[in-house]
Design an enzyme around this catalytic site. Sequence first.
Site, PDB file in Angstrom:
ATOM      1  CB  CYS A 160      -0.944  -0.064   1.199  1.00 52.71           C
ATOM      2  SG  CYS A 160      -2.090   1.305   1.383  1.00 52.71           S
ATOM      3  CG  ASP A 217      -6.197  -1.200  -5.608  1.00 49.25           C
ATOM      4  OD1 ASP A 217      -6.816  -0.258  -5.075  1.00 49.25           O
ATOM      5  OD2 ASP A 217      -5.052  -1.543  -5.258  1.00 49.25           O
ATOM      6  CG  HIS A 252      -5.649  -1.189  -1.890  1.00 45.86           C
ATOM      7  ND1 HIS A 252      -4.658  -0.751  -2.742  1.00 45.86           N
ATOM      8  CD2 HIS A 252      -5.257  -0.816  -0.645  1.00 45.86           C
ATOM      9  CE1 HIS A 252      -3.719  -0.129  -2.054  1.00 45.86           C
ATOM     10  NE2 HIS A 252      -4.054  -0.159  -0.770  1.00 45.86           N
TER      11      HIS A 252
END
Length: 284
Positions: A160, A217, A252
């Site tokens: 991330c 995502d 994600h």
Amino acid sequence: MKKITRRNFMIASGLTAGFALAAQPISAQAIATDTTDLTVGVVNIPVVDGEIPAYRAMPAAAENSAMQLPTILVVQEIFGVHAYIQDVCRRFAKLGYLAIAPDMYARYGDPTQLSSIDEIRQIVRQVPDAEVMADLDATVAWAIESSNGDPDQLGITGFCWGGRVVWLYAAHNPNLKAGVAWYGRLVGESSPRTPTHPLEVVTELNAPILGLYGENDRLIPLETVAKMREAIAESAEPASQCQIIVYPDAPHGFHADYRDSYQPVAARDGWQRAQDWFKQNGVG
């Protein structure tokens, strides 16, 4: 740059053994890697304005020996160096690596104790890229001088927020051998703290990066992933050796086994690819 006073450092150095409050509830699928045959715990990394804490994991057999270990920098996700990032370090240590996750937010606050993602973003917005690069350099120096790190076998991985850092650090450190970026942002607005972004530094990469992304995502549009692929294809080595994998239907955070975003098949495949990538590129 904010000075780290002893008081600030003592507050920041208590890396939690648990999961960040904002990451609750924790999934029953969360992986817990044991510490058998490992040396693990918090260490202090000297930096230009004081010290920052880091979580280190390494094979216990290397301690107090002349053994040199391939080294992996593990860069935190937005929630900080909490239980998940520490477990990733232990997973690498079980494979024979020295793995270190420095606290990139130490000067600004402890995101693990905040229950709101908006509060955490207030911390993240204060962290300059130049400081992150310098702290990672300091972590590498400490690893080599104090923890059996092999200067010729250096890799980096991040998740991330840390996935973006992987690309930037590959353009920063000429001694890096390989990196694995898990769903890190590739584009963004320039600011004094974040002047450049991964897509803008492709031609400056010093090492090949494996980028692992999810088709679903919502934070990283697929068109930006496509632009990165195009930039890689048009670049010379080592940038041209980079690879990007996009997992169908994966969101994600698909590797984050403690959250409901976890996708076991994609996570396991990505983890194996990461291991292979480091070995193929001289780390391990």
